[in-house]
Design an enzyme around this catalytic site. Structure first.
Site, PDB file in Angstrom:
ATOM      1  CG  HIS A  30     -62.447  28.301 -66.000  1.00 47.14           C
ATOM      2  ND1 HIS A  30     -61.795  28.583 -64.819  1.00 47.14           N
ATOM      3  CD2 HIS A  30     -63.760  28.513 -65.744  1.00 47.14           C
ATOM      4  CE1 HIS A  30     -62.673  28.934 -63.896  1.00 47.14           C
ATOM      5  NE2 HIS A  30     -63.868  28.912 -64.437  1.00 47.14           N
ATOM      6  CG  ASP A  84     -58.378  28.945 -64.702  1.00 46.35           C
ATOM      7  OD1 ASP A  84     -58.621  29.386 -65.840  1.00 46.35           O
ATOM      8  OD2 ASP A  84     -59.263  28.484 -63.960  1.00 46.35           O
ATOM      9  CB  SER A 110     -65.162  31.446 -62.770  1.00 45.33           C
ATOM     10  OG  SER A 110     -65.360  30.216 -62.131  1.00 45.33           O
TER      11      SER A 110
END
Length: 295
Positions: free
Chosen positions: A37, A67, A144
């Site tokens: 992402h 992911d 992230s």
């Protein structure tokens, strides 16, 4: 301080032009593991290293179900590859540090403990992550794809999302963050590096695409099958488009997300019992042997 000094040179900031995230240098070739992402739909990136050097990077591959993604940079100086630990040895209470670029604040470090292991969490957009590490270290936008490390400076996970609290209007719930285990990264990243795709994910696949089915009142009642992979588990069991899957192994699947969460806890080769509602209104059970999720 020694732990921070060890890991910081291995954590980079990734810019896609529309957003910022973090990444961890995986090897001396300049391969960097991050979240899918973070990569989004971009194919080229700008990577900022701890020493301030900024270099372009290109996409190697992504695996959306976990992911994870890998990008590659050609660096004029030596790269500092991180050391990845065996995440299966983690215990609740272990001290950890999250290193990344939250809100664009480069090389930030937060501290916490392992709050739970083996948690299955849904990211939304059809992504369900099995076996995540729950940490009390603060995880914010920009963290992230960075590094969750142990007290030896070894990567134990890739910070991916923070929990949200509906009572706070969907705002982040403090002290509850989730990371993809390092063992998952060590399984997926080499496949992306070698062939740009994943064929051995360790994750179960049913071999369908589908959506949440609702009744006349708008209540979710199961997963309606849109298409079936030829030769896949569902096809072999006689499942066809317009069938509605209502249960797996006795657990209700009122939504696509519910079905994905159950599958995330199963493995390739497992047998699963499905309760299926046919278009003519009849209900029957079938047994399928799950295969490998690839992509």
């Amino acid at each position: 301080m020694a732990v921070v000094n060890k890991v910081r040179p291995s954590v980079v900031e990734i810019s896609t032009g529309v957003g910022l995230g973090s990444g961890v240098v995986y090897d001396s070739q300049g391969d960097i593991v991050t979240n899918a992402h973070v990569v989004g739909n971009a194919s080229s990136f700008q990577v900022t290293f701890f020493d301030g050097q900024i270099l372009p990077a290109t996409l190697v591959g992504t695996f959306a179900p976990d992911d994870l993604a890998v990008i590659r940079v050609k660096r004029s100086k030596g790269v500092n590859a991180a050391s990845f630990a065996d995440s299966s040895k983690l215990q609740v209470g272990d001290i950890n540090l999250a290193v990344g670029n939250p809100l664009g604040l480069a090389s930030s470090v937060t501290e916490g403990i392992v709050s739970f292991t083996g948690r299955t969490v849904s990211e939304g957009n059809g992504v369900v992550l099995p076996d995540t590490i729950q940490t009390s270290a603060a995880i914010n936008p920009g963290n992230s794809g960075g590094a969750l490390v142990n007290d030896q400076g070894q990567v134990i996970g890739i910070p991916t999302l923070a929990a949200t609290d509906p009572q706070l209007g969907g705002g982040a719930a403090g002290g509850i963050g989730f990371a993809i285990p390092s063992n998952t990264a060590k399984m997926i990243a080499p496949q992306l590096i070698a062939q740009g795709q994943v064929v051995n994910s360790g994750r179960a696949a049913l071999g369908i695409s589908g959506a949440t089915a609702v009744d006349v009142a708008g209540n979710p009642v199961g997963v309606i099958v849109a298409s079936v992979t030829p030769g896949g588990p569902a096809a072999k069991a006689g499942i066809a488009p317009d069938d509605v899957i209502t249960m797996i192994n006795g657990q209700a699947t009122p939504t696509l997300s519910a079905l994905q969460e159950i599958l995330a806890g199963l493995h390739p080769g497992d047998k699963a019992s499905l309760t299926v509602l046919a278009p003519d209104g009849t209900t029957h059970k079938v047994t399928v042997t799950l295969t490998q999720l690839s992509g």
